[in-house]
Design a protein around this motif. Sequence first.
Motif, short mmCIF file in Angstrom:
data_model
loop_
_atom_site.label_atom_id
_atom_site.label_comp_id
_atom_site.label_asym_id
_atom_site.label_seq_id
_atom_site.Cartn_x
_atom_site.Cartn_y
_atom_site.Cartn_z
N LYS A 203 0.82 -1.21 0.00
CA LYS A 203 0.00 0.00 0.00
C LYS A 203 0.86 1.27 0.00
CE LYS A 203 -4.05 -2.01 0.14
NZ LYS A 203 -5.04 -1.85 -0.98
N ILE A 204 2.14 1.11 -0.27
CA ILE A 204 3.08 2.23 -0.30
C ILE A 204 3.42 2.57 -1.74
CG2 ILE A 204 5.47 2.91 0.27
CD1 ILE A 204 5.21 1.13 2.77
N SER A 205 3.61 3.85 -2.02
CA SER A 205 4.05 4.28 -3.35
C SER A 205 5.12 5.34 -3.18
CB SER A 205 2.87 4.84 -4.15
OG SER A 205 3.24 5.08 -5.50
N MET A 206 5.95 5.49 -4.20
CA MET A 206 6.95 6.55 -4.23
C MET A 206 7.09 7.04 -5.66
SD MET A 206 10.02 5.42 -1.62
CE MET A 206 10.85 7.01 -1.75
N TRP A 207 7.54 8.27 -5.79
CA TRP A 207 7.76 8.85 -7.11
C TRP A 207 8.88 8.10 -7.82
CZ3 TRP A 207 10.22 14.33 -8.05
CH2 TRP A 207 10.12 14.65 -9.41
N ASP A 208 8.65 7.79 -9.08
CA ASP A 208 9.65 7.11 -9.91
C ASP A 208 10.68 8.14 -10.36
OD1 ASP A 208 11.15 5.69 -11.70
OD2 ASP A 208 9.48 5.02 -12.95
N ILE B 181 16.01 -1.21 -1.99
CA ILE B 181 15.72 -2.57 -2.49
C ILE B 181 14.97 -3.37 -1.43
CG2 ILE B 181 16.80 -4.74 -3.16
CD1 ILE B 181 18.95 -3.12 -4.62
N GLU B 182 15.34 -3.15 -0.17
CA GLU B 182 14.63 -3.80 0.94
C GLU B 182 13.17 -3.33 0.99
OE1 GLU B 182 14.62 -3.03 5.67
OE2 GLU B 182 16.58 -3.53 4.84
N GLN B 183 12.95 -2.06 0.67
CA GLN B 183 11.60 -1.49 0.68
C GLN B 183 10.75 -1.98 -0.48
OE1 GLN B 183 11.18 2.24 -1.13
NE2 GLN B 183 9.66 3.07 0.27
N LYS B 184 11.39 -2.38 -1.56
CA LYS B 184 10.69 -2.62 -2.83
C LYS B 184 9.48 -3.57 -2.71
CE LYS B 184 11.81 -2.95 -7.71
NZ LYS B 184 12.81 -3.33 -8.72
N ARG C 170 3.60 -0.70 -3.83
CA ARG C 170 2.58 -1.10 -4.80
C ARG C 170 3.02 -0.70 -6.20
NH1 ARG C 170 0.15 -2.24 -8.43
NH2 ARG C 170 -2.10 -2.24 -8.86
N LYS C 171 3.50 0.54 -6.32
CA LYS C 171 3.96 1.04 -7.62
C LYS C 171 4.73 2.33 -7.44
CE LYS C 171 2.28 1.81 -12.33
NZ LYS C 171 1.10 1.95 -13.20
N TYR C 172 5.73 2.54 -8.26
CA TYR C 172 6.39 3.84 -8.34
C TYR C 172 5.56 4.69 -9.31
CZ TYR C 172 10.48 1.46 -6.34
OH TYR C 172 11.33 0.75 -5.54
N TRP C 173 5.08 5.83 -8.83
CA TRP C 173 4.21 6.65 -9.68
C TRP C 173 5.02 7.59 -10.56
CZ3 TRP C 173 4.44 11.94 -8.64
CH2 TRP C 173 4.86 12.33 -7.36
N ALA C 174 4.51 7.83 -11.77
CA ALA C 174 5.23 8.65 -12.75
C ALA C 174 4.64 10.04 -12.90
CB ALA C 174 5.23 7.95 -14.12
N SER C 175 3.41 10.24 -12.45
CA SER C 175 2.77 11.56 -12.57
C SER C 175 1.81 11.74 -11.40
CB SER C 175 2.00 11.69 -13.89
OG SER C 175 0.86 10.84 -13.87
N GLU D 202 -4.87 8.50 -8.99
CA GLU D 202 -5.65 7.30 -9.32
C GLU D 202 -5.37 6.16 -8.34
OE1 GLU D 202 -5.96 4.29 -13.14
OE2 GLU D 202 -5.75 6.44 -13.52
N LEU D 203 -4.10 5.99 -7.98
CA LEU D 203 -3.74 4.94 -7.03
C LEU D 203 -4.40 5.17 -5.66
CD1 LEU D 203 0.08 4.59 -7.85
CD2 LEU D 203 -1.66 2.82 -8.20
N MET D 204 -4.40 6.43 -5.22
CA MET D 204 -5.03 6.75 -3.95
C MET D 204 -6.56 6.62 -4.04
SD MET D 204 -2.47 7.68 -1.82
CE MET D 204 -3.31 8.53 -0.48
N ALA D 205 -7.12 7.13 -5.13
CA ALA D 205 -8.58 7.11 -5.28
C ALA D 205 -9.13 5.69 -5.38
CB ALA D 205 -8.98 7.92 -6.52
N ASN D 206 -8.34 4.80 -5.98
CA ASN D 206 -8.77 3.40 -6.14
C ASN D 206 -8.41 2.54 -4.93
OD1 ASN D 206 -9.79 3.98 -8.67
ND2 ASN D 206 -7.96 3.30 -9.76
N GLN D 207 -7.89 3.18 -3.89
CA GLN D 207 -7.53 2.51 -2.64
C GLN D 207 -6.44 1.46 -2.81
OE1 GLN D 207 -10.61 2.06 0.36
NE2 GLN D 207 -12.20 2.38 -1.19
N GLU D 208 -5.59 1.67 -3.82
CA GLU D 208 -4.45 0.78 -4.02
C GLU D 208 -3.27 1.21 -3.15
OE1 GLU D 208 -3.59 -0.46 -8.20
OE2 GLU D 208 -5.14 1.02 -8.66
#
Length: 333
Positions: A143-148, A181-184, A188-193, A199-205
Amino acid sequence: MAHAAAAQDLNILTWEGYAPETITRPFAEASGCNITASYVGSNDDFAAKLAAGGGVYDIITPSSDTVPLLSQAGFVDPIDPAAVENYAGIYPEFSQSPALNLDGITWAVPLIWGSVSLIYRPDMVPGTPDSIAVLFDPAYAGKISMWDDKSAIYWAARYLGYENIFDLTDEQLEAVKAKLIEQKPLVRKYWASAGELTELMANQEVYVSNAWTGLTFKEVNGLNKGFTVAEFNPKEKSEGWMDSMMLVKGTPNQECAMKFISYMQSAEGQCALAASTGYFPVNPGAVAACMDEATKKERQVGNIDFVKSLVMWQQPARLDKYIEVWNAVKAAP
């Protein structure tokens, strides 16, 4: 450089939210210059797209830490500040930045600024988080994301307690790489925009991520999905950035380009961009009439001291090494 653009067409390579119709339509009506915008997801995209050739861009809007690289690479032409209307109204901390002015030559004009903070779901993250540690917490696996972006290195470095995040040693970079790498598996996904993160937050991903302060927060909460998201500045500090306008080398549309650069220092340009993005204006006088006092406070108008509370982006001392480390993280299983 051969340009494909017609004389009255202005092609801008910029960030999502920077060319809304509230800017492009009134500018075209006032100047006769029509804007076509293409978008990037990372500062690394500017050099890559310009190096690919084709001559399709007239203006680019990189962050200040990327300006020296682009000017030194010969991708852009200098700008005469005297030709920019209301240039004197820009915060001097930005307009006089060494990153924008090399050897007495001005290469970029400030456009908008802001911070990169943390965003989370209060209903899914108990308590009140105050640390970057939330990005590395196994409790939120998947449930974690980071900027790509290579700036992921900066976040991991601050989490590990390093202060010299733009000039890490080989040993420190290895530790940062290992931590990312340990965090990877938690990501859930590295976001590009910003749109993708919304969308990831709105879809509860995704429940927690770093985010460009203001934009995703505004967009997700505006969707009324039955939950809200909140932002916070971690105790390890948020990052700060300032995006600027640069002239692509040899543009045949310099007249239109300079009109646009001036327009973006006007009340119409600064107000519309701040409204579109939720970011902070670089020209405080220009927004005096379009923001109420609460909005001015939220957008840090006149509060240049806020910059001092941020880790403002700088070009890493060993840019190639940082990009190599980030690519190694992404390539890791």
